[in-house]
Design a protein around this motif. Structure first.
Motif, PDB file in Angstrom:
ATOM      1  N   PHE A  96      -1.896   2.223 -18.274  1.00  0.00           N
ATOM      2  CA  PHE A  96      -2.310   1.111 -17.416  1.00  0.00           C
ATOM      3  C   PHE A  96      -1.257   0.830 -16.345  1.00  0.00           C
ATOM      4  N   ALA A  97       0.016   0.950 -16.721  1.00  0.00           N
ATOM      5  CA  ALA A  97       1.082   0.743 -15.739  1.00  0.00           C
ATOM      6  C   ALA A  97       1.058   1.824 -14.669  1.00  0.00           C
ATOM      7  N   ILE A  98       0.801   3.063 -15.078  1.00  0.00           N
ATOM      8  CA  ILE A  98       0.713   4.160 -14.112  1.00  0.00           C
ATOM      9  C   ILE A  98      -0.430   3.910 -13.132  1.00  0.00           C
ATOM     10  N   MET A  99      -1.595   3.553 -13.662  1.00  0.00           N
ATOM     11  CA  MET A  99      -2.747   3.307 -12.790  1.00  0.00           C
ATOM     12  C   MET A  99      -2.506   2.112 -11.873  1.00  0.00           C
ATOM     13  N   ALA A 100      -1.888   1.049 -12.410  1.00  0.00           N
ATOM     14  CA  ALA A 100      -1.630  -0.133 -11.583  1.00  0.00           C
ATOM     15  C   ALA A 100      -0.627   0.172 -10.486  1.00  0.00           C
ATOM     16  N   ALA A 101       0.428   0.903 -10.825  1.00  0.00           N
ATOM     17  CA  ALA A 101       1.443   1.253  -9.824  1.00  0.00           C
ATOM     18  C   ALA A 101       0.834   2.111  -8.726  1.00  0.00           C
ATOM     19  N   ALA A 102       0.031   3.108  -9.131  1.00  0.00           N
ATOM     20  CA  ALA A 102      -0.592   3.981  -8.142  1.00  0.00           C
ATOM     21  C   ALA A 102      -1.603   3.213  -7.287  1.00  0.00           C
ATOM     22  N   LEU A 103      -2.364   2.333  -7.917  1.00  0.00           N
ATOM     23  CA  LEU A 103      -3.372   1.568  -7.189  1.00  0.00           C
ATOM     24  C   LEU A 103      -2.740   0.628  -6.175  1.00  0.00           C
ATOM     25  N   PHE A 104      -1.685  -0.085  -6.578  1.00  0.00           N
ATOM     26  CA  PHE A 104      -1.018  -1.007  -5.656  1.00  0.00           C
ATOM     27  C   PHE A 104      -0.327  -0.249  -4.520  1.00  0.00           C
ATOM     28  N   GLY A 105       0.291   0.886  -4.842  1.00  0.00           N
ATOM     29  CA  GLY A 105       0.922   1.685  -3.793  1.00  0.00           C
ATOM     30  C   GLY A 105      -0.086   2.226  -2.814  1.00  0.00           C
ATOM     31  N   ALA A 106      -1.232   2.707  -3.345  1.00  0.00           N
ATOM     32  CA  ALA A 106      -2.293   3.215  -2.476  1.00  0.00           C
ATOM     33  C   ALA A 106      -2.872   2.107  -1.604  1.00  0.00           C
ATOM     34  N   ALA A 107      -3.028   0.916  -2.187  1.00  0.00           N
ATOM     35  CA  ALA A 107      -3.564  -0.207  -1.415  1.00  0.00           C
ATOM     36  C   ALA A 107      -2.651  -0.557  -0.248  1.00  0.00           C
ATOM     37  N   TRP A 108      -1.337  -0.432  -0.463  1.00  0.00           N
ATOM     38  CA  TRP A 108      -0.400  -0.758   0.610  1.00  0.00           C
ATOM     39  C   TRP A 108      -0.411   0.310   1.705  1.00  0.00           C
ATOM     40  N   ALA A 109      -0.854   1.516   1.368  1.00  0.00           N
ATOM     41  CA  ALA A 109      -0.966   2.578   2.364  1.00  0.00           C
ATOM     42  C   ALA A 109      -2.320   2.542   3.075  1.00  0.00           C
ATOM     43  N   PHE A 110      -3.259   1.756   2.574  1.00  0.00           N
ATOM     44  CA  PHE A 110      -4.625   1.775   3.093  1.00  0.00           C
ATOM     45  C   PHE A 110      -4.689   1.311   4.545  1.00  0.00           C
ATOM     46  N   ILE A 111      -4.055   0.184   4.844  1.00  0.00           N
ATOM     47  CA  ILE A 111      -4.168  -0.359   6.210  1.00  0.00           C
ATOM     48  C   ILE A 111      -3.516   0.568   7.238  1.00  0.00           C
ATOM     49  N   PRO A 112      -2.277   1.058   7.027  1.00  0.00           N
ATOM     50  CA  PRO A 112      -1.742   2.042   7.988  1.00  0.00           C
ATOM     51  C   PRO A 112      -2.633   3.270   8.125  1.00  0.00           C
ATOM     52  N   ALA A 113      -3.231   3.717   7.014  1.00  0.00           N
ATOM     53  CA  ALA A 113      -4.116   4.880   7.087  1.00  0.00           C
ATOM     54  C   ALA A 113      -5.346   4.573   7.939  1.00  0.00           C
ATOM     55  N   TRP A 114      -5.924   3.412   7.731  1.00  0.00           N
ATOM     56  CA  TRP A 114      -7.112   3.030   8.496  1.00  0.00           C
ATOM     57  C   TRP A 114      -6.781   2.891   9.979  1.00  0.00           C
ATOM     58  N   LEU A 115      -5.634   2.288  10.271  1.00  0.00           N
ATOM     59  CA  LEU A 115      -5.231   2.130  11.667  1.00  0.00           C
ATOM     60  C   LEU A 115      -5.004   3.481  12.334  1.00  0.00           C
ATOM     61  N   GLN A 116      -4.454   4.434  11.600  1.00  0.00           N
ATOM     62  CA  GLN A 116      -4.254   5.777  12.150  1.00  0.00           C
ATOM     63  C   GLN A 116      -5.594   6.476  12.352  1.00  0.00           C
ATOM     64  N   ALA A 117      -6.448   6.404  11.349  1.00  0.00           N
ATOM     65  CA  ALA A 117      -7.700   7.163  11.380  1.00  0.00           C
ATOM     66  C   ALA A 117      -8.722   6.586  12.358  1.00  0.00           C
ATOM     67  N   LYS A 118      -8.808   5.272  12.422  1.00  0.00           N
ATOM     68  CA  LYS A 118      -9.865   4.624  13.206  1.00  0.00           C
ATOM     69  C   LYS A 118      -9.404   4.079  14.552  1.00  0.00           C
ATOM     70  N   ARG A 119      -8.121   3.719  14.653  1.00  0.00           N
ATOM     71  CA  ARG A 119      -7.653   3.083  15.881  1.00  0.00           C
ATOM     72  C   ARG A 119      -6.578   3.885  16.606  1.00  0.00           C
ATOM     73  N   GLY A 120      -6.115   4.970  15.989  1.00  0.00           N
ATOM     74  CA  GLY A 120      -5.117   5.807  16.646  1.00  0.00           C
ATOM     75  C   GLY A 120      -3.713   5.244  16.616  1.00  0.00           C
ATOM     76  N   SER A 121      -3.473   4.189  15.853  1.00  0.00           N
ATOM     77  CA  SER A 121      -2.121   3.633  15.737  1.00  0.00           C
ATOM     78  C   SER A 121      -1.235   4.628  14.990  1.00  0.00           C
ATOM     79  N   HIS A 122      -0.052   4.868  15.507  1.00  0.00           N
ATOM     80  CA  HIS A 122       0.795   5.910  14.927  1.00  0.00           C
ATOM     81  C   HIS A 122       1.257   5.504  13.535  1.00  0.00           C
ATOM     82  N   ILE A 123       1.117   6.444  12.597  1.00  0.00           N
ATOM     83  CA  ILE A 123       1.418   6.161  11.204  1.00  0.00           C
ATOM     84  C   ILE A 123       2.881   5.812  10.989  1.00  0.00           C
ATOM     85  N   VAL A 124       3.776   6.361  11.805  1.00  0.00           N
ATOM     86  CA  VAL A 124       5.206   6.063  11.654  1.00  0.00           C
ATOM     87  C   VAL A 124       5.473   4.583  11.915  1.00  0.00           C
TER      88      VAL A 124
END
Length: 367
Positions: free
Chosen positions: A118-146
């Motif tokens: 459960f800790a592994i899944m929670a850690a991965a889920l929270f980390g992925a969630a924090w990467a979601f918005i930069p990913a969306w901005l890169q993919a949909k709006r062209g905002s640079h991921i860096v």
């Protein structure tokens, strides 16, 4: 033909060139040590002794390496898709929050081996969630991921401070940290592994998360080189136009890649949060997200290379602490200089020696 485009055998690309670059880094580091009045050979021996000369030293070395493996894998997965995720630091912060919440919820009722998934899944889920918005901005709006991942590093650190000071802090205590997890929320040490080689782990916090990191290395290798998704990621990383011509959906691959990358970074928190301190503290990431960039580059973005590079940085961290204790003239700042030289030669100057190696190789193969 440019030497950069001349194909070389894998043993040169992945073994000889990194070894030459690393040797140059240590030679320049030795020169710096000599300039400040210390014996470079003695300094090297002390560093190796501190990092690998005892079970405790090996335990600390592998403890540091474990964190770097997770963040190195995080950077490498994104890199294969042509994305430069330097947000592993912030993603690891949020991963620590997820892992801590799982441990706080379950440690009263479950043994560690039930809490761990459960800790592994929670850690991965929270980390992925924090990467979601930069990913969306890169993919949909062209905002640079860096740019966006840098911003989210600072936001994640600030959010962690707020939560620890105002929400998760133990009532009546001044320290901004959660309560200590019970045994059901702690990852056990790998003292038996060190004991197999005749050593004793001592106070070193080397724990089960090291084995989880190795499993992730295998899974990342399978993902990148043995699956359709991995092929699409690598195609996108080589040429976006070729990927589009092949019908590979850009938005989908960017999103999936960054979610996997963020999840791996989030899992880094298992090592310090559940394995070492058994509680969530401020700044537990301790720069591992940024070191992961160097580890990934030095490891040529391959899981095996990342493991070796992570162990190297673990040696520098643990051996450097030992060295600064025995040689006071070599301060912690000097150790950072040595680490920086390793990154410079093995990362930024990766192809400095390549033209010479290409000429030698071509001469020998023609002879």
């Amino acid at each position: 033909m440019s030497t950069a485009s001349v194909p070389l055998p894998n043993w040169i690309n992945y073994a000889l060139l990194p070894l030459i670059n690393l040797t140059l880094a240590f030679l320049v580091s030795g020169l710096v040590v000599w300039i400040i009045g210390e014996n470079p050979w003695e300094a090297l021996k002390l560093m190796i002794e501190g990092a690998l000369g005892s079970g405790e030293g090996i335990g600390f070395t592998l403890f540091y390496a474990t964190s770097f493996i997770f963040t190195g894998l995080s950077v490498a997965v994104a890199y294969h898709a042509g994305l430069f995720n330097i947000g592993s630091e912030g993603q690891a912060y949020l991963g620590g929050l997820g892992a801590a919440l799982a441990a706080l919820a379950l440690d009263h009722y479950m043994p560690w081996y039930v809490t761990m998934p459960f800790a592994i899944m929670a850690a991965a889920l929270f980390g992925a969630a924090w990467a979601f918005i930069p990913a969306w901005l890169q993919a949909k709006r062209g905002s640079h991921i860096v740019i966006t991942t840098i911003m989210f590093n600072f936001i994640g650190a600030a959010l962690m401070v707020y939560l620890l000071v105002n929400v998760l802090i133990v009532p009546g205590k001044m320290a901004p940290e959660t309560r200590t997890f019970l045994e059901g929320g702690q990852l056990p040490k790998l003292d038996w592994l060190i004991g197999m080689f005749g050593g004793t782990l001592g106070p070193a916090p080397f724990n089960v998360s090291f084995l989880i990191a190795l499993v992730m290395c295998v899974l990342v290798w399978v993902l990148i080189w043995r699956t359709k998704l991995g092929f699409e990621m690598r195609t996108l990383g080589i040429s976006r136009s070729a990927a589009a011509y092949a019908g590979i959906p850009y938005v989908k691959i960017v999103m999936i890649t960054m979610l996997i990358s963020g999840g791996l970074a989030g899992m880094m928190a298992l090592n310090p949060v559940l394995g070492a301190s058994a509680r969530l503290q401020v700044e537990f990431v301790a720069g591992a997200g940024f070191v992961g960039i160097a580890v990934s580059l030095m490891g040529r973005n391959h899981p095996l290379g990342i493991v070796l590079a992570a162990i190297l940085f673990g040696i520098l961290y643990q051996g450097g602490a030992w060295l600064s204790f025995d040689m006071p003239n070599i301060t912690r700042e000097m150790i950072v200089v040595i680490q920086g030289l390793v990154i410079l030669f093995a990362g930024a100057l990766e192809f400095m020696c390549r033209p010479m190696i290409v000429r030698i190789y071509q001469t020998l193969t023609k002879a």
